[in-house]
Each structure stands twice: as structure tokens, then as C-alpha cells.
Write a protein that holds these residues in place. Structure first.
Motif, mmCIF file in Angstrom:
data_model
loop_
_atom_site.group_PDB
_atom_site.id
_atom_site.type_symbol
_atom_site.label_atom_id
_atom_site.label_comp_id
_atom_site.label_asym_id
_atom_site.label_seq_id
_atom_site.Cartn_x
_atom_site.Cartn_y
_atom_site.Cartn_z
ATOM 1 N N CYS A 196 0.822 -1.210 0.000
ATOM 2 C CA CYS A 196 0.000 0.000 0.000
ATOM 3 C C CYS A 196 0.858 1.263 0.000
ATOM 4 O O CYS A 196 0.493 2.272 -0.599
ATOM 5 N N LYS A 197 2.003 1.202 0.658
ATOM 6 C CA LYS A 197 2.920 2.344 0.653
ATOM 7 C C LYS A 197 3.418 2.647 -0.750
ATOM 8 O O LYS A 197 3.769 3.783 -1.071
ATOM 9 N N LEU A 198 3.449 1.615 -1.589
ATOM 10 C CA LEU A 198 3.887 1.783 -2.975
ATOM 11 C C LEU A 198 2.720 2.093 -3.913
ATOM 12 O O LEU A 198 2.900 2.182 -5.122
ATOM 13 N N GLY A 199 1.531 2.238 -3.320
ATOM 14 C CA GLY A 199 0.360 2.574 -4.129
ATOM 15 C C GLY A 199 -0.276 1.388 -4.827
ATOM 16 O O GLY A 199 -1.100 1.561 -5.731
ATOM 17 N N LYS A 200 0.101 0.178 -4.413
ATOM 18 C CA LYS A 200 -0.456 -1.030 -5.036
ATOM 19 C C LYS A 200 -1.689 -1.485 -4.256
ATOM 20 O O LYS A 200 -1.668 -2.485 -3.531
ATOM 21 N N TRP A 201 -2.795 -0.720 -4.405
ATOM 22 C CA TRP A 201 -4.006 -0.986 -3.612
ATOM 23 C C TRP A 201 -4.603 -2.359 -3.940
ATOM 24 O O TRP A 201 -5.091 -3.066 -3.059
ATOM 25 N N LYS A 202 -4.592 -2.706 -5.249
ATOM 26 C CA LYS A 202 -5.185 -3.984 -5.667
ATOM 27 C C LYS A 202 -4.430 -5.159 -5.056
ATOM 28 O O LYS A 202 -5.025 -6.164 -4.681
ATOM 29 N N GLU A 203 -3.105 -5.025 -4.968
ATOM 30 C CA GLU A 203 -2.303 -6.081 -4.352
ATOM 31 C C GLU A 203 -2.615 -6.180 -2.858
ATOM 32 O O GLU A 203 -2.657 -7.282 -2.294
ATOM 33 N N GLY A 204 -2.856 -5.031 -2.239
ATOM 34 C CA GLY A 204 -3.240 -5.032 -0.831
ATOM 35 C C GLY A 204 -4.559 -5.749 -0.614
ATOM 36 O O GLY A 204 -4.715 -6.533 0.334
ATOM 37 N N THR A 205 -5.516 -5.495 -1.509
ATOM 38 C CA THR A 205 -6.820 -6.159 -1.430
ATOM 39 C C THR A 205 -6.680 -7.655 -1.686
ATOM 40 O O THR A 205 -7.347 -8.474 -1.040
ATOM 41 N N ARG A 206 -5.811 -8.007 -2.634
ATOM 42 C CA ARG A 206 -5.581 -9.428 -2.925
ATOM 43 C C ARG A 206 -5.026 -10.156 -1.701
ATOM 44 O O ARG A 206 -5.466 -11.269 -1.368
ATOM 45 N N LEU A 207 -4.082 -9.515 -1.023
ATOM 46 C CA LEU A 207 -3.507 -10.114 0.185
ATOM 47 C C LEU A 207 -4.552 -10.225 1.293
ATOM 48 O O LEU A 207 -4.556 -11.202 2.045
ATOM 49 N N LEU A 208 -5.439 -9.226 1.370
ATOM 50 C CA LEU A 208 -6.521 -9.275 2.352
ATOM 51 C C LEU A 208 -7.410 -10.487 2.098
ATOM 52 O O LEU A 208 -7.739 -11.245 3.022
ATOM 53 N N ASN A 209 -7.800 -10.675 0.836
ATOM 54 C CA ASN A 209 -8.649 -11.813 0.476
ATOM 55 C C ASN A 209 -7.941 -13.137 0.717
ATOM 56 O O ASN A 209 -8.554 -14.120 1.143
ATOM 57 N N GLU A 210 -6.630 -13.147 0.464
ATOM 58 C CA GLU A 210 -5.842 -14.368 0.667
ATOM 59 C C GLU A 210 -5.801 -14.741 2.137
ATOM 60 O O GLU A 210 -5.961 -15.915 2.499
ATOM 61 N N MET A 211 -5.582 -13.756 3.002
ATOM 62 C CA MET A 211 -5.495 -14.052 4.431
ATOM 63 C C MET A 211 -6.839 -14.517 4.986
ATOM 64 O O MET A 211 -6.889 -15.439 5.803
ATOM 65 N N VAL A 212 -7.916 -13.901 4.515
ATOM 66 C CA VAL A 212 -9.248 -14.322 4.968
ATOM 67 C C VAL A 212 -9.527 -15.748 4.501
ATOM 68 O O VAL A 212 -10.122 -16.552 5.223
ATOM 69 N N GLY A 213 -9.061 -16.060 3.285
ATOM 70 C CA GLY A 213 -9.226 -17.413 2.750
ATOM 71 C C GLY A 213 -8.491 -18.452 3.573
ATOM 72 O O GLY A 213 -8.854 -19.638 3.563
ATOM 73 N N GLN A 214 -7.459 -18.030 4.299
ATOM 74 C CA GLN A 214 -6.711 -18.938 5.175
ATOM 75 C C GLN A 214 -7.205 -18.859 6.622
ATOM 76 O O GLN A 214 -6.532 -19.301 7.540
ATOM 77 N N ILE A 215 -8.375 -18.303 6.783
ATOM 78 C CA ILE A 215 -9.004 -18.156 8.117
ATOM 79 C C ILE A 215 -8.132 -17.317 9.044
ATOM 80 O O ILE A 215 -7.999 -17.596 10.245
#
Length: 209
Positions: free
Chosen positions: A111-130
Motif C-alpha cells: 500500500c505504501k507503494l500505491g499497489k491498492w489492488k495487491e493489498g486487497t488481494r492479500l486481504l482476500n488471501e489471508m481471509v481465505g486462510q481463516i
């Protein structure tokens, strides 16, 4: 009594002595290394921290989630995201499951690099791993784009947090107010301020005004 030293060259310990530490004195060997790793990271010396991670393996000590997450956090803070992601991949290959700290560090870095979509992808990935986000996760995702004047709808953010049982913090609201002010949308900034006050659980601070 063993003399404590901050010299990296003196961190090398023979396998025999390392075994003596573990069994005779009972000092957690991995904790000793992790303390040194944290020290290097606090000094901003990520290279030495990674070198020490390699020395752990050479001395018969398996790095754990703390070892990796400490360095990943430091790399993410310094926006060295490629290095952080490489270490993350290595950790996964070794069968070490990431935790909330690991993901928050990666999300912060991208997110510091402005990669918002990558941040959202990581969010979805972590939720997918409970692994469920906390208030810090949401604050990172809200604050970074807001600093660039890219504001997410405040109601959707707050509602999503509340639905997950996460109470928005002062930082959450301040980031939204700041983002709207940067865009010159004072009516929306005021609406967030009113939402903040009406929540009843947030103390309005000088920085908000």
C-alpha cells in the motif's frame, strides 16, 4: 557467564555449544536468535537480519514464524516489497504458516507503494486462510489511498469493520477525513466527522480538527 556482544561476527556459535545452550541451561535457542534478528531490524539493518536468518539454519536452529515475520515487517516498512514477498514465499515453502502480523506487514508495504489492488488481494488471501483482519489491517488499507486523495466510501468501510466485530479507531476516521479534505470534499469530511462523533466510542482529538 557468557559475555553479551552486539558484534555480528560473534553471533556464530558452534553446533556443540548451541546444543549446550538448549539442554543444559534451558535458554530457548530460537528466541536468542530472534532477539538478535529484531535488534538488527530495529537498527534498519535488514541485510544483517537476513544473514542471521541463514546462520540460524547453519547452527541447527530452525527459524520460526517470528523469525520471518520480524524481517518481513522491517522490509515492508522500508517498502522493500520484492524482498519481503520473496521471504514470504520461502517461509511458505518451508511449511511455516503466516499469521496476522505477516499479512499486515505485506499489506502495509504494497500500500505504501500505491499497489491498492495487491493489498486487497492479500486481504482476500489471508481471509481465505481463516486469518481475520484487525483494526490495523483496515487502517492500513484506508490510510494509504486516502493520503493520495483516493477515498473509499466511508460507510462501506465502517460497516465492513463493524460486521466483523472490529471497532473503527480514531485513525480510521482521521484517514477518511484527511482523504476527503485533500479532494476538497468538505461535506463528506464533515459527514465522516459526524459519524465519528455519533459512534460514541471515539475520542475526538486535536488532529481531527
Amino acid at each position: 557467564m557468557m559475555r553479551r556482544t552486539t558484534s555480528y561476527s560473534n553471533c556464530s556459535i558452534s553446533s556443540r555449544r548451541a546444543k549446550w545452550w538448549r539442554e543444559d541451561i534451558g535458554i530457548p535457542y530460537v528466541v536468542t536468535f530472534n532477539t538478535l534478528v529484531k535488534g538488527f531490524c530495529m537498527m534498519g539493518n535488514n541485510t544483517a537480519a537476513i544473514q542471521l536468518l541463514r546462520k540460524m539454519e547453519g547452527n541447527g536452529c530452525e527459524p520460526n514464524i517470528v523469525s520471518y515475520s520480524t524481517i518481513i515487517h522491517s522490509l515492508g516498512k522500508d517498502t522493500l516489497v520484492v524482498d519481503a514477498m520473496n521471504l514470504f514465499s520461502e517461509m511458505m515453502r518451508r511449511g511455516i504458516a503466516p499469521d496476522l502480523v505477516t499479512y499486515n506487514s505485506l499489506i502495509n508495504g504494497v500500500c505504501k507503494l500505491g499497489k491498492w489492488k495487491e493489498g486487497t488481494r492479500l486481504l482476500n488471501e489471508m481471509v481465505g486462510q481463516i486469518i481475520f483482519p484487525d483494526v490495523q489491517t483496515f487502517n492500513i488499507l484506508v490510510d494509504a489511498p486516502c493520503k493520495e486523495g483516493m477515498v473509499i466510501d466511508e460507510k462501506s468501510v465502517v460497516e465492513m469493520m463493524i460486521q466483523r466485530g472490529i471497532e473503527p479507531s480514531t485513525m480510521t476516521y482521521n484517514s477518511l477525513v484527511d482523504g476527503y479534505c485533500l479532494r476538497g470534499e468538505m461535506d463528506k469530511a464533515e459527514r465522516v466527522f459526524d459519524l465519528m462523533v455519533s459512534s460514541g466510542s471515539i475520542v475526538v482529538r486535536v488532529i481531527t480538527y
